[in-house]
Design a protein around this motif. Structure first.
Motif, PDB file in Angstrom:
ATOM      1  N   GLN A 103      46.809  49.154  37.552  1.00 25.20           N
ATOM      2  CA  GLN A 103      45.658  49.089  38.467  1.00 25.20           C
ATOM      3  C   GLN A 103      45.940  47.918  39.246  1.00 25.20           C
ATOM      4  O   GLN A 103      46.190  46.616  38.664  1.00 25.20           O
ATOM      5  CB  GLN A 103      44.466  49.015  37.482  1.00 25.20           C
ATOM      6  CG  GLN A 103      43.132  49.235  38.523  1.00 25.20           C
ATOM      7  CD  GLN A 103      41.830  49.275  37.555  1.00 25.20           C
ATOM      8  OE1 GLN A 103      41.679  48.687  36.763  1.00 25.20           O
ATOM      9  NE2 GLN A 103      40.809  50.109  38.050  1.00 25.20           N
ATOM     10  N   GLY A 107      41.693  47.712  42.365  1.00 25.55           N
ATOM     11  CA  GLY A 107      41.103  48.941  41.497  1.00 25.55           C
ATOM     12  C   GLY A 107      41.860  50.103  41.875  1.00 25.55           C
ATOM     13  O   GLY A 107      41.751  51.297  41.124  1.00 25.55           O
ATOM     14  N   GLN A 135      38.620  50.080  30.953  1.00 25.73           N
ATOM     15  CA  GLN A 135      38.799  48.946  32.022  1.00 25.73           C
ATOM     16  C   GLN A 135      39.976  47.998  31.900  1.00 25.73           C
ATOM     17  O   GLN A 135      40.454  47.696  30.674  1.00 25.73           O
ATOM     18  CB  GLN A 135      37.265  48.115  31.432  1.00 25.73           C
ATOM     19  CG  GLN A 135      37.128  47.084  32.256  1.00 25.73           C
ATOM     20  CD  GLN A 135      35.703  46.305  31.829  1.00 25.73           C
ATOM     21  OE1 GLN A 135      35.588  46.092  30.388  1.00 25.73           O
ATOM     22  NE2 GLN A 135      34.858  45.871  32.716  1.00 25.73           N
ATOM     23  N   LEU A 141      37.947  45.464  35.786  1.00 23.02           N
ATOM     24  CA  LEU A 141      37.861  46.581  36.695  1.00 23.02           C
ATOM     25  C   LEU A 141      37.582  47.891  35.964  1.00 23.02           C
ATOM     26  O   LEU A 141      38.653  47.982  35.123  1.00 23.02           O
ATOM     27  CB  LEU A 141      38.682  46.872  38.117  1.00 23.02           C
ATOM     28  CG  LEU A 141      38.959  45.689  38.751  1.00 23.02           C
ATOM     29  CD1 LEU A 141      39.828  45.820  39.883  1.00 23.02           C
ATOM     30  CD2 LEU A 141      37.414  45.409  39.663  1.00 23.02           C
ATOM     31  N   LEU A 155      34.653  49.880  44.193  1.00 24.98           N
ATOM     32  CA  LEU A 155      34.849  50.228  42.960  1.00 24.98           C
ATOM     33  C   LEU A 155      33.832  49.730  42.159  1.00 24.98           C
ATOM     34  O   LEU A 155      33.248  50.372  41.091  1.00 24.98           O
ATOM     35  CB  LEU A 155      36.379  50.039  42.478  1.00 24.98           C
ATOM     36  CG  LEU A 155      36.732  50.219  41.154  1.00 24.98           C
ATOM     37  CD1 LEU A 155      36.626  51.912  40.794  1.00 24.98           C
ATOM     38  CD2 LEU A 155      37.983  49.821  40.558  1.00 24.98           C
TER      39      LEU A 155
END
Length: 208
Positions: A103, A107, A135, A141, A155
């Motif tokens: 990621q 995001g 996460q 995120l 996001l």
């Protein structure tokens, strides 16, 4: 006699020290000794299914070019290998493409051939209804698929998506080699059981 006395005094110091060490080991168990925690190195194969704020129900899919999309149906690209790095933290690997789910700072999800702990480590939170939330460990995120036809979206305002882990199908065993059934005997032949090998020439007795 004096040397024996000195040796005994040294042993007297070691006995209480050893007892203190044993008590400390019993009071402080080793990390990951709790069976309820995920042990490092534990590997599972799942499909991650989500239906949160998606136009269609989707399975997370890591493709060969590194893109991460949601596929309506299961496919070899959506079979994922989840490996525990430490309690509550995992890495996600595409089984077919051998790419790690990562990621970016914004995001964006992508598949990488190389594992980067800062980008490819995810915290896993198990919910009571069987769904999980993932996460980014480094950035905080949430793991969420990008909605279709939505190039710009916030996001953080979307919140985490719930994923339902579905077990991967076991590999299909190879089919055993087929054995051809013997042909029925030709009752009209002079050799119905095929016991005589065919010869290049024909016996004169058969021509009469």
């Amino acid at each position: 006699m004096g040397s024996d006395k000195v040796r005994f005094q040294h042993l007297g110091w070691w006995v209480p020290a050893l007892a203190i060490l044993l008590e400390a080991c019993q009071a402080h168990p080793l990390p990951d000794s709790n069976p309820l925690l995920q042990f490092g190195g534990q590997v599972r194969q799942w499909y991650l299914y989500t239906d949160d704020a998606q136009e269609t129900e989707a399975h997370l899919e890591i493709r060969a070019d590194g893109t991460v999309v949601g596929a309506a149906l299961r496919s070899p690209e959506s079979l994922l290998e989840l490996k525990a790095l430490k309690p509550g933290v995992i890495q996600i690997l595409g089984v077919k493409t051998s790419r790690f789910l990562c990621q970016g700072p914004d995001g964006t999800l992508y598949g990488s051939l190389h594992f980067d702990p800062a980008a490819c480590s995810f915290r896993e939170l198990l919910l009571e209804d069987g769904y999980n939330i993932y996460q980014s460990e480094a950035q905080g995120l949430p793991l969420r698929l990008t909605p279709h036809n939505s190039p710009s979206w916030d996001l953080a305002s979307q919140g985490p998506a719930r994923f339902l882990p579905l077990p991967g199908l076991p590999p299909v065993p190879p089919e055993p080699p087929r054995v051809l059934a013997p042909e029925p005997p030709n009752v009209g032949s002079s050799d119905p059981l095929s016991m005589v090998w065919p010869s290049q020439g024909q016996s004169p007795s058969y021509t009469s």
